[in-house]
Design an enzyme around this catalytic site. Structure first.
Site, PDB file in Angstrom:
ATOM      1  N   THR A 105      71.326  50.930  35.330  1.00  0.00           N
ATOM      2  CA  THR A 105      72.159  51.950  35.973  1.00  0.00           C
ATOM      3  C   THR A 105      72.367  53.109  35.001  1.00  0.00           C
ATOM      4  O   THR A 105      72.253  52.928  33.787  1.00  0.00           O
ATOM      5  CB  THR A 105      73.525  51.376  36.395  1.00  0.00           C
ATOM      6  OG1 THR A 105      74.272  52.386  37.079  1.00  0.00           O
ATOM      7  CG2 THR A 105      74.338  50.875  35.205  1.00  0.00           C
ATOM      8  N   ARG A 130      64.276  59.682  43.621  1.00  0.00           N
ATOM      9  CA  ARG A 130      65.043  60.281  42.503  1.00  0.00           C
ATOM     10  C   ARG A 130      65.793  61.532  42.985  1.00  0.00           C
ATOM     11  O   ARG A 130      66.917  61.784  42.581  1.00  0.00           O
ATOM     12  CB  ARG A 130      64.121  60.653  41.325  1.00  0.00           C
ATOM     13  CG  ARG A 130      63.317  59.520  40.727  1.00  0.00           C
ATOM     14  CD  ARG A 130      64.121  58.409  40.089  1.00  0.00           C
ATOM     15  NE  ARG A 130      64.811  57.455  40.920  1.00  0.00           N
ATOM     16  CZ  ARG A 130      64.280  56.356  41.478  1.00  0.00           C
ATOM     17  NH1 ARG A 130      63.017  56.060  41.333  1.00  0.00           N
ATOM     18  NH2 ARG A 130      65.030  55.538  42.198  1.00  0.00           N
ATOM     19  N   GLY A 158      70.380  50.056  44.275  1.00  0.00           N
ATOM     20  CA  GLY A 158      69.491  50.060  45.449  1.00  0.00           C
ATOM     21  C   GLY A 158      69.125  51.480  45.833  1.00  0.00           C
ATOM     22  O   GLY A 158      69.992  52.355  45.880  1.00  0.00           O
ATOM     23  N   ARG A 199      67.127  41.953  36.846  1.00  0.00           N
ATOM     24  CA  ARG A 199      67.571  43.354  36.746  1.00  0.00           C
ATOM     25  C   ARG A 199      68.536  43.606  37.901  1.00  0.00           C
ATOM     26  O   ARG A 199      68.232  43.276  39.041  1.00  0.00           O
ATOM     27  CB  ARG A 199      66.377  44.290  36.845  1.00  0.00           C
ATOM     28  CG  ARG A 199      66.768  45.772  36.777  1.00  0.00           C
ATOM     29  CD  ARG A 199      65.637  46.685  37.258  1.00  0.00           C
ATOM     30  NE  ARG A 199      64.397  46.459  36.556  1.00  0.00           N
ATOM     31  CZ  ARG A 199      63.199  46.772  37.074  1.00  0.00           C
ATOM     32  NH1 ARG A 199      63.091  47.311  38.262  1.00  0.00           N
ATOM     33  NH2 ARG A 199      62.115  46.538  36.390  1.00  0.00           N
ATOM     34  N   ALA A 224      66.906  61.961  45.941  1.00  0.00           N
ATOM     35  CA  ALA A 224      67.986  61.495  46.819  1.00  0.00           C
ATOM     36  C   ALA A 224      69.192  61.013  46.022  1.00  0.00           C
ATOM     37  O   ALA A 224      70.306  60.969  46.530  1.00  0.00           O
ATOM     38  CB  ALA A 224      67.468  60.373  47.715  1.00  0.00           C
ATOM     39  N   GLU A 225      68.970  60.652  44.754  1.00  0.00           N
ATOM     40  CA  GLU A 225      70.081  60.106  43.960  1.00  0.00           C
ATOM     41  C   GLU A 225      71.034  61.183  43.455  1.00  0.00           C
ATOM     42  O   GLU A 225      72.149  60.875  43.053  1.00  0.00           O
ATOM     43  CB  GLU A 225      69.509  59.319  42.766  1.00  0.00           C
ATOM     44  CG  GLU A 225      69.038  57.948  43.182  1.00  0.00           C
ATOM     45  CD  GLU A 225      67.997  57.361  42.240  1.00  0.00           C
ATOM     46  OE1 GLU A 225      67.528  56.266  42.539  1.00  0.00           O
ATOM     47  OE2 GLU A 225      67.647  58.002  41.233  1.00  0.00           O
ATOM     48  N   ASP A 282      59.602  44.310  41.224  1.00  0.00           N
ATOM     49  CA  ASP A 282      60.615  45.261  41.707  1.00  0.00           C
ATOM     50  C   ASP A 282      61.084  44.858  43.102  1.00  0.00           C
ATOM     51  O   ASP A 282      60.361  44.172  43.823  1.00  0.00           O
ATOM     52  CB  ASP A 282      59.999  46.663  41.808  1.00  0.00           C
ATOM     53  CG  ASP A 282      60.003  47.412  40.467  1.00  0.00           C
ATOM     54  OD1 ASP A 282      60.456  46.851  39.470  1.00  0.00           O
ATOM     55  OD2 ASP A 282      59.552  48.568  40.463  1.00  0.00           O
TER      56      ASP A 282
END
Ligand code: FDA
Length: 306
Positions: free
Chosen positions: A228, A289, A190, A186, A291-292, A133
């Site tokens: 995505t 997660r 970000g 991948r 924050a997304e 990752d």
């Protein structure tokens, strides 16, 4: 612009020790289970089996990052090896993601290389694949060097990740494409808080760079993980691979995010891999997660009040 502010703001707040302590103390009450399969290996294997029954592939992520001692990295590495051994007993795909700081990249490159080599060798023994990752900017060079070094030793079952929010990533992509055989890559937008010195702050630029990297990788014939949940990029990818008759791609989505999209893509005949995190050290992953998507924070707050 507002999305970027929300994301950076929330990641900043999540770094505050008092907030971290509070959230950790509330644990699963906050809905961590929506994004994390559980705390144990048994939990994640249950999730893997359920997804496989629906025609979805998996990649396991043992949570834990930014380890700052040699003993800590040793313990995490042993846990990764244990997971690989367990996967070898299962009738499922054997694919794991590891974070280089989990293997000791925050202590030294040599330690991370030593541990990553142990993981790569065990993976080769049990017929597994491993993705390194990509974490935040201080670890990008180290991660790419780990990949290049081990790839050069013949560990072609290793792959890595590039983040379209970084200015440097198109150059990193070109460099990876010179390797033979071309590694699987991948591509993500970000997930960390990065400054404008190194990263696009405007979402449109991040998205445009994503598309450019995606098409470049696909045209070059590398195996691309289109990682995505962005439905316009996903639609464009579908049109592109249909036109180019490309087979060297798969869609990758996070466990618990847009499950109906995951199933719809599989039903349309695409390979769809779900990234499934598990383990006790869920805080960093969970805050990224939240924050997304502002709605995820609202979901947590509702859990607290209810
Ligand atoms: P974007 O943020 O534009 O969102 C597109 C759509 O999806 C929006 O509708 C949005 O609301 C929805 N969405 C996005 N995230 C959501 C969430 N958490 N919950 C609900 N809805 C959500 N990053 C990294 O830095 N290093 C890495 O190694 C990885 N690895 C990785 C693996 C896989 C399989 C995935 C899918 C993602 C990663 N990431 C990552 C995370 C990645 O960088 C990025 O933060 C998230 O994927 C969110 O960005 P999107 O591409 O989905 O687009």
């Amino acid at each position: 612009m507002i999305e970027g502010l929300y994301r950076r703001g929330l990641l900043g707040i999540a770094d505050t020790p008092a907030v971290a302590d509070f959230v950790k103390s509330q644990g699963w009450k906050l809905g961590v289970g929506r994004f994390v399969a559980g705390e144990t290996l048994e939990d994640v294997l249950r999730a893997v089996r359920a997804l496989h029954q629906e025609g979805l592939s998996s990649i396991l992520d043992l949570l834990g990052e930014f380890i700052d001692t040699e003993a800590g990295a040793e313990a995490m590495t042993n846990e990764v090896l244990r997971t690989l051994d367990t996967l070898a007993q299962e009738d499922t795909e054997r694919y794991m993601s590891v974070k280089p700081t989990q293997l000791g990249l925050g202590v030294s490159f040599e330690l991370a290389l030593y541990n990553a080599r142990r993981v790569a060798e065990r993976a080769a023994e049990v017929g597994a694949r491993v993705c390194l990752d990509m974490e935040n900017v201080p670890y990008v060079d180290g991660t790419l060097n780990l990949l290049r070094t081990l790839y050069g030793e013949g560990h072609h079952h290793l792959s890595t990740v590039l983040q379209s929010y970084l200015y440097r990533s198109m150059g990193d992509l070109e460099a990876l494409l010179t390797l033979e055989p071309k590694p699987a890559i991948r591509i993500v937008k970000g997930a960390y808080r990065e400054s404008e010195a190194v990263a696009f702050q405007d979402k449109r630029q991040v998205d445009d760079n994503y598309r450019e990297m995606l098409y470049r990788g696909l045209e070059a014939g590398a195996h691309i993980g289109v990682a995505t949940h962005d439905e316009s990029i996903i639609r464009e990818t579908e049109a592109f691979v249909r036109g180019a008759k490309a087979k060297n791609y798969e869609f990758q989505l996070l466990y618990g995010v847009k499950p109906s999209l995951q199933r719809a893509l599989a039903a349309r005949g695409h390979k769809v891999r779900i990234y499934i995190p598990y383990g006790e050290d869920w805080y960093g992953y969970f805050s990224r997660r939240l924050a997304e998507r502002p709605a995820n924070l609202a979901f947590v707050l509702r859990g607290l009040l209810g």
